[in-house]
Structure formats: structure tokens, C-alpha cells
Write an enzyme that holds these catalytic residues in place. Structure first.
Site, PDB file in Angstrom:
ATOM      1  N   PRO A  17       0.808  -1.230   0.000  1.00 33.41           N
ATOM      2  CA  PRO A  17       0.000   0.000   0.000  1.00 33.41           C
ATOM      3  C   PRO A  17       0.842   1.281   0.000  1.00 33.41           C
ATOM      4  O   PRO A  17       0.446   2.278  -0.606  1.00 33.41           O
ATOM      5  CB  PRO A  17      -0.808  -0.084   1.300  1.00 33.41           C
ATOM      6  CG  PRO A  17      -0.602  -1.441   1.858  1.00 33.41           C
ATOM      7  CD  PRO A  17       0.572  -2.074   1.181  1.00 33.41           C
ATOM      8  N   GLY A  18       2.012   1.257   0.649  1.00 35.57           N
ATOM      9  CA  GLY A  18       2.875   2.440   0.677  1.00 35.57           C
ATOM     10  C   GLY A  18       3.394   2.775  -0.711  1.00 35.57           C
ATOM     11  O   GLY A  18       3.378   3.924  -1.156  1.00 35.57           O
ATOM     12  N   LYS A  19       3.849   1.734  -1.406  1.00 36.41           N
ATOM     13  CA  LYS A  19       4.327   1.924  -2.769  1.00 36.41           C
ATOM     14  C   LYS A  19       3.191   2.334  -3.699  1.00 36.41           C
ATOM     15  O   LYS A  19       3.361   3.183  -4.552  1.00 36.41           O
ATOM     16  CB  LYS A  19       4.827   0.582  -3.299  1.00 36.41           C
ATOM     17  CG  LYS A  19       6.248   0.284  -3.100  1.00 36.41           C
ATOM     18  CD  LYS A  19       6.485  -0.917  -4.021  1.00 36.41           C
ATOM     19  CE  LYS A  19       7.656  -1.697  -3.679  1.00 36.41           C
ATOM     20  NZ  LYS A  19       7.785  -2.870  -4.566  1.00 36.41           N
ATOM     21  N   ASP A  75      10.457  -2.790  -8.183  1.00 39.57           N
ATOM     22  CA  ASP A  75      11.173  -3.621  -7.219  1.00 39.57           C
ATOM     23  C   ASP A  75      12.243  -2.743  -6.595  1.00 39.57           C
ATOM     24  O   ASP A  75      12.961  -2.026  -7.304  1.00 39.57           O
ATOM     25  CB  ASP A  75      11.794  -4.866  -7.839  1.00 39.57           C
ATOM     26  CG  ASP A  75      12.059  -5.898  -6.743  1.00 39.57           C
ATOM     27  OD1 ASP A  75      11.082  -6.392  -6.138  1.00 39.57           O
ATOM     28  OD2 ASP A  75      13.237  -6.178  -6.439  1.00 39.57           O
ATOM     29  N   PHE A 161       6.751   4.574   4.659  1.00 37.55           N
ATOM     30  CA  PHE A 161       6.530   3.156   4.929  1.00 37.55           C
ATOM     31  C   PHE A 161       7.885   2.466   5.016  1.00 37.55           C
ATOM     32  O   PHE A 161       8.938   3.088   4.833  1.00 37.55           O
ATOM     33  CB  PHE A 161       5.648   2.517   3.837  1.00 37.55           C
ATOM     34  CG  PHE A 161       6.294   2.489   2.467  1.00 37.55           C
ATOM     35  CD1 PHE A 161       6.262   3.599   1.639  1.00 37.55           C
ATOM     36  CD2 PHE A 161       6.947   1.346   2.018  1.00 37.55           C
ATOM     37  CE1 PHE A 161       6.867   3.575   0.383  1.00 37.55           C
ATOM     38  CE2 PHE A 161       7.546   1.304   0.758  1.00 37.55           C
ATOM     39  CZ  PHE A 161       7.506   2.429  -0.059  1.00 37.55           C
ATOM     40  N   GLY A 162       7.853   1.169   5.296  1.00 35.75           N
ATOM     41  CA  GLY A 162       9.076   0.359   5.278  1.00 35.75           C
ATOM     42  C   GLY A 162      10.194   0.947   6.129  1.00 35.75           C
ATOM     43  O   GLY A 162      10.015   1.255   7.315  1.00 35.75           O
ATOM     44  N   TYR A 163      11.359   1.111   5.518  1.00 39.95           N
ATOM     45  CA  TYR A 163      12.558   1.560   6.235  1.00 39.95           C
ATOM     46  C   TYR A 163      12.693   3.089   6.272  1.00 39.95           C
ATOM     47  O   TYR A 163      13.748   3.599   6.676  1.00 39.95           O
ATOM     48  CB  TYR A 163      13.807   0.968   5.556  1.00 39.95           C
ATOM     49  CG  TYR A 163      13.842  -0.546   5.537  1.00 39.95           C
ATOM     50  CD1 TYR A 163      14.537  -1.256   6.516  1.00 39.95           C
ATOM     51  CD2 TYR A 163      13.176  -1.268   4.548  1.00 39.95           C
ATOM     52  CE1 TYR A 163      14.577  -2.652   6.494  1.00 39.95           C
ATOM     53  CE2 TYR A 163      13.202  -2.660   4.519  1.00 39.95           C
ATOM     54  CZ  TYR A 163      13.902  -3.341   5.488  1.00 39.95           C
ATOM     55  OH  TYR A 163      13.942  -4.714   5.476  1.00 39.95           O
ATOM     56  N   HIS A 196      14.518   7.404  -4.506  1.00 39.73           N
ATOM     57  CA  HIS A 196      14.907   6.431  -5.535  1.00 39.73           C
ATOM     58  C   HIS A 196      13.782   6.199  -6.537  1.00 39.73           C
ATOM     59  O   HIS A 196      13.984   6.181  -7.742  1.00 39.73           O
ATOM     60  CB  HIS A 196      15.326   5.122  -4.863  1.00 39.73           C
ATOM     61  CG  HIS A 196      14.343   4.627  -3.832  1.00 39.73           C
ATOM     62  ND1 HIS A 196      13.789   5.443  -2.868  1.00 39.73           N
ATOM     63  CD2 HIS A 196      13.781   3.409  -3.622  1.00 39.73           C
ATOM     64  CE1 HIS A 196      12.950   4.745  -2.111  1.00 39.73           C
ATOM     65  NE2 HIS A 196      12.926   3.517  -2.557  1.00 39.73           N
TER      66      HIS A 196
HETATM   67  P1  ITT Z   1       5.326  -5.556  -4.223  1.00 39.70           P
HETATM   68  O1  ITT Z   1       6.327  -6.621  -4.595  1.00 39.70           O
HETATM   69  O2  ITT Z   1       3.929  -6.053  -4.182  1.00 39.70           O
HETATM   70  O3  ITT Z   1       5.481  -4.317  -5.035  1.00 39.70           O
HETATM   71  P2  ITT Z   1       6.929  -5.474  -1.828  1.00 39.70           P
HETATM   72  O4  ITT Z   1       6.873  -4.669  -0.581  1.00 39.70           O
HETATM   73  O5  ITT Z   1       7.050  -6.975  -1.684  1.00 39.70           O
HETATM   74  O6  ITT Z   1       5.642  -5.100  -2.693  1.00 39.70           O
HETATM   75  P3  ITT Z   1       9.591  -5.322  -2.930  1.00 39.70           P
HETATM   76  O7  ITT Z   1       9.755  -6.785  -3.085  1.00 39.70           O
HETATM   77  O8  ITT Z   1      10.101  -4.433  -4.024  1.00 39.70           O
HETATM   78  O9  ITT Z   1       8.076  -4.927  -2.754  1.00 39.70           O
HETATM   79  O10 ITT Z   1      10.251  -4.894  -1.558  1.00 39.70           O
HETATM   80  C1  ITT Z   1      10.681  -3.603  -1.326  1.00 39.70           C
HETATM   81  C2  ITT Z   1      10.818  -3.368   0.165  1.00 39.70           C
HETATM   82  O11 ITT Z   1      11.861  -2.401   0.347  1.00 39.70           O
HETATM   83  C3  ITT Z   1       9.557  -2.745   0.727  1.00 39.70           C
HETATM   84  O12 ITT Z   1       8.720  -3.716   1.315  1.00 39.70           O
HETATM   85  C4  ITT Z   1      10.100  -1.783   1.770  1.00 39.70           C
HETATM   86  O13 ITT Z   1      10.270  -2.440   2.985  1.00 39.70           O
HETATM   87  C5  ITT Z   1      11.471  -1.413   1.231  1.00 39.70           C
HETATM   88  N1  ITT Z   1      11.355  -0.144   0.505  1.00 39.70           N
HETATM   89  C6  ITT Z   1      11.341   0.067  -0.832  1.00 39.70           C
HETATM   90  N2  ITT Z   1      11.145   1.352  -1.126  1.00 39.70           N
HETATM   91  C7  ITT Z   1      11.021   1.990   0.044  1.00 39.70           C
HETATM   92  C8  ITT Z   1      10.772   3.323   0.397  1.00 39.70           C
HETATM   93  O14 ITT Z   1      10.556   4.264  -0.505  1.00 39.70           O
HETATM   94  N3  ITT Z   1      10.723   3.610   1.694  1.00 39.70           N
HETATM   95  C9  ITT Z   1      10.896   2.669   2.635  1.00 39.70           C
HETATM   96  N4  ITT Z   1      11.107   1.386   2.387  1.00 39.70           N
HETATM   97  C10 ITT Z   1      11.156   1.040   1.094  1.00 39.70           C
END
Ligand code: ITT
Length: 227
Positions: A17-19, A75, A161-163, A196
Site C-alpha cells: 500500500p505504501g508503494k 522492485d 513506509f518500510g525503512y 529512488h
Molecule cells: P510488491 O512486490 O507487491 O510491489 P513489496 O513490498 O514486496 O511489494 P519489494 O519486493 O520491491 O516490494 O520490496 C521492497 C521493500 O523495500 C519494501 O517492502 C520496503 O520495505 C522497502 N522499501 C522500498 N522502497 C522503500 C521506500 O521508498 N521507503 C521505505 N522502504 C522502502
């Protein structure tokens, strides 16, 4: 290589959802109608690639084949120098089935402590994004964006989101977790296309979207008229 223009509808092939929010916001100014993989009930393909590029293609191609529409995938991941580039393509997996990125960030920090990485100099990292658009006829376009910075502890801010809360981009004192969506990824004139994903998207927009301004590989505005 001739680039192909993206027109009409596109599937955003992510289940994060963040992406999804960021990819929708990036596409919004270009008048492309976007539907998400979740809205269409698409299955998540297994990411069996060993590079960002391979996994971005797997996701985009799976969605393009399933929907017979062009599909847009990302990705991405956080690569920490002192950890040999980890978590890298496994960034999502470090969050586990629960998608717990507080835990994932703690694991990054714990590993950094094992190599005595306490100073900013030893905590250099980058976020990488490969964006891919795949068409049902097999045509594929791919663009990579990188932002360098340092990883900080404790995490700062609760945006993004994420990191995001542990990553401070070079030239800034605040983390992505402390920045607004505009600061993190909006393109000019609203923002400066810092993240990025925004950097990869600027290349994509210049190549594949109507009205995309020409940019150079480092995401800067190219000089001179569009060619
Ligand atoms: P989809 O494959 O469904 O797109 P995913 O979360 O599994 O979702 P990835 O395999 O590309 O996607 O994993 C990327 C991870 O890297 C993501 O879950 C985040 O934890 C981290 N990440 C990527 N971009 C980020 C961002 O802009 N800010 C923070 N963390 C990020």
C-alpha cells in the site's frame, strides 16, 4: 532503442500500500488511468529473480499477461554498505509475514552493531528502485533510480513506509519518515524528485509519458530542448 509511450489504462502491479500510493501520486499528473493489482484481485507472483531488475520484470509481466493491459511494477530495497548491500532485494522479506518493518529496522541496526558501525561514515546506504512497464505483447521498459544516504538509530518519524524512518538522504538532516510525501517523492515543480522511486520515475516519464520533461540518468533536468 525506441521507447514506447504509455497511453490509456495501466495496472499498478504492487501489493504494497505504501508503494501503491507513491506510484499513483507519481502517475497522477500524466492523465494515465491507473488500477491497482489489489483492485483487480491479481495474485502476487513469486519473486524468484536475483536482481531488482529481474523481480520488477516478473511482477510487471505477470500483471500484463493476467490483465492484457500495460502493467507498471517497482522492485526496490535498502542496501547498506557495511552489510554487503543487505537487505537489498530481500528488503520486504526482512519484514516477515507480518510485514513488521520496526523489526526489520531493528535487525539492520543489530547487524550494524556487530560490525561496529556507529558513525555516519560507516552507516552509508542507498535505496534502489527499478520501475518496469510491461505490455501484453512482451515489450518492456525499465528504469533505475538510486538515492544515497545513511541509516540512523533510533528510527525517526512515522511518515512513509518500510525503512523510511531509519534512512536520512544525503544532504538532509531529516529521515524519509520525517518528510512529507511531496518532499520525499514529488517531481518538479512541486518537489525535487528526491527518492529512488521518484528518480526512476523521472526517467520513465521522460521516455514513456506524454509531457515528461527530459532528464539525465542522475535525475537532473537535461539541458536544451527535448529531442
Ligand atoms: P510488491 O512486490 O507487491 O510491489 P513489496 O513490498 O514486496 O511489494 P519489494 O519486493 O520491491 O516490494 O520490496 C521492497 C521493500 O523495500 C519494501 O517492502 C520496503 O520495505 C522497502 N522499501 C522500498 N522502497 C522503500 C521506500 O521508498 N521507503 C521505505 N522502504 C522502502
Amino acid at each position: 532503442m525506441e521507447h514506447r509511450r504509455l497511453t490509456g489504462r495501466v495496472v499498478i502491479a504492487t501489493h504494497n500500500p505504501g508503494k501503491l500510493k507513491e506510484m499513483q501520486e507519481l502517475l497522477a499528473p500524466y492523465g494515465v488511468e491507473a488500477v491497482s493489482a489489489g483492485d483487480l484481485g491479481l495474485a502476487e507472483p513469486e519473486e524468484t529473480g536475483t536482481t531488482f531488475s529481474a523481480n520488477a520484470r516478473i511482477k510487471a509481466e505477470a500483471a500484463a499477461q493476467a490483465t492484457q493491459m500495460p502493467a507498471f511494477a517497482d522492485d526496490s530495497g535498502l542496501c547498506v554498505d557495511a552489510l554487503g548491500g543487505q537487505p537489498g532485494i530481500y528488503s520486504a522479506r526482512w519484514g516477515g509475514a507480518e510485514k513488521d518493518f520496526q523489526m526489520a529496522m531493528e535487525n539492520v541496526q543489530a547487524l550494524l552493531l556487530t560490525v561496529d558501525a556507529l558513525t555516519a561514515e560507516k552507516r552509508k546506504a542507498k535505496f534502489v528502485s527499478v520501475l518496469c512497464i510491461a505490455w501484453p505483447d512482451g515489450h518492456v521498459e525499465e528504469f533505475e533510480g538510486v538515492v544515497t544516504g545513511t541509516v540512523v538509530w533510533p528510527p525517526r518519524g512515522d511518515r512513509g513506509f518500510g525503512y523510511d524512518p531509519m534512512f536520512v538522504p544525503e544532504g538532509f538532516s531529516r529521515s524519509f519518515g520525517e518528510m512529507s510525501a511531496e518532499e520525499k517523492h514529488a517531481l518538479p515543480p512541486l518537489g525535487r524528485g528526491l527518492s529512488h522511486r521518484a528518480r526512476a520515475f523521472r526517467l520513465l516519464a521522460a521516455a514513456c509519458l506524454e509531457g515528461g520533461a527530459p532528464v539525465t540518468a542522475d535525475g537532473q533536468e537535461a539541458e536544451g530542448p527535448a529531442v
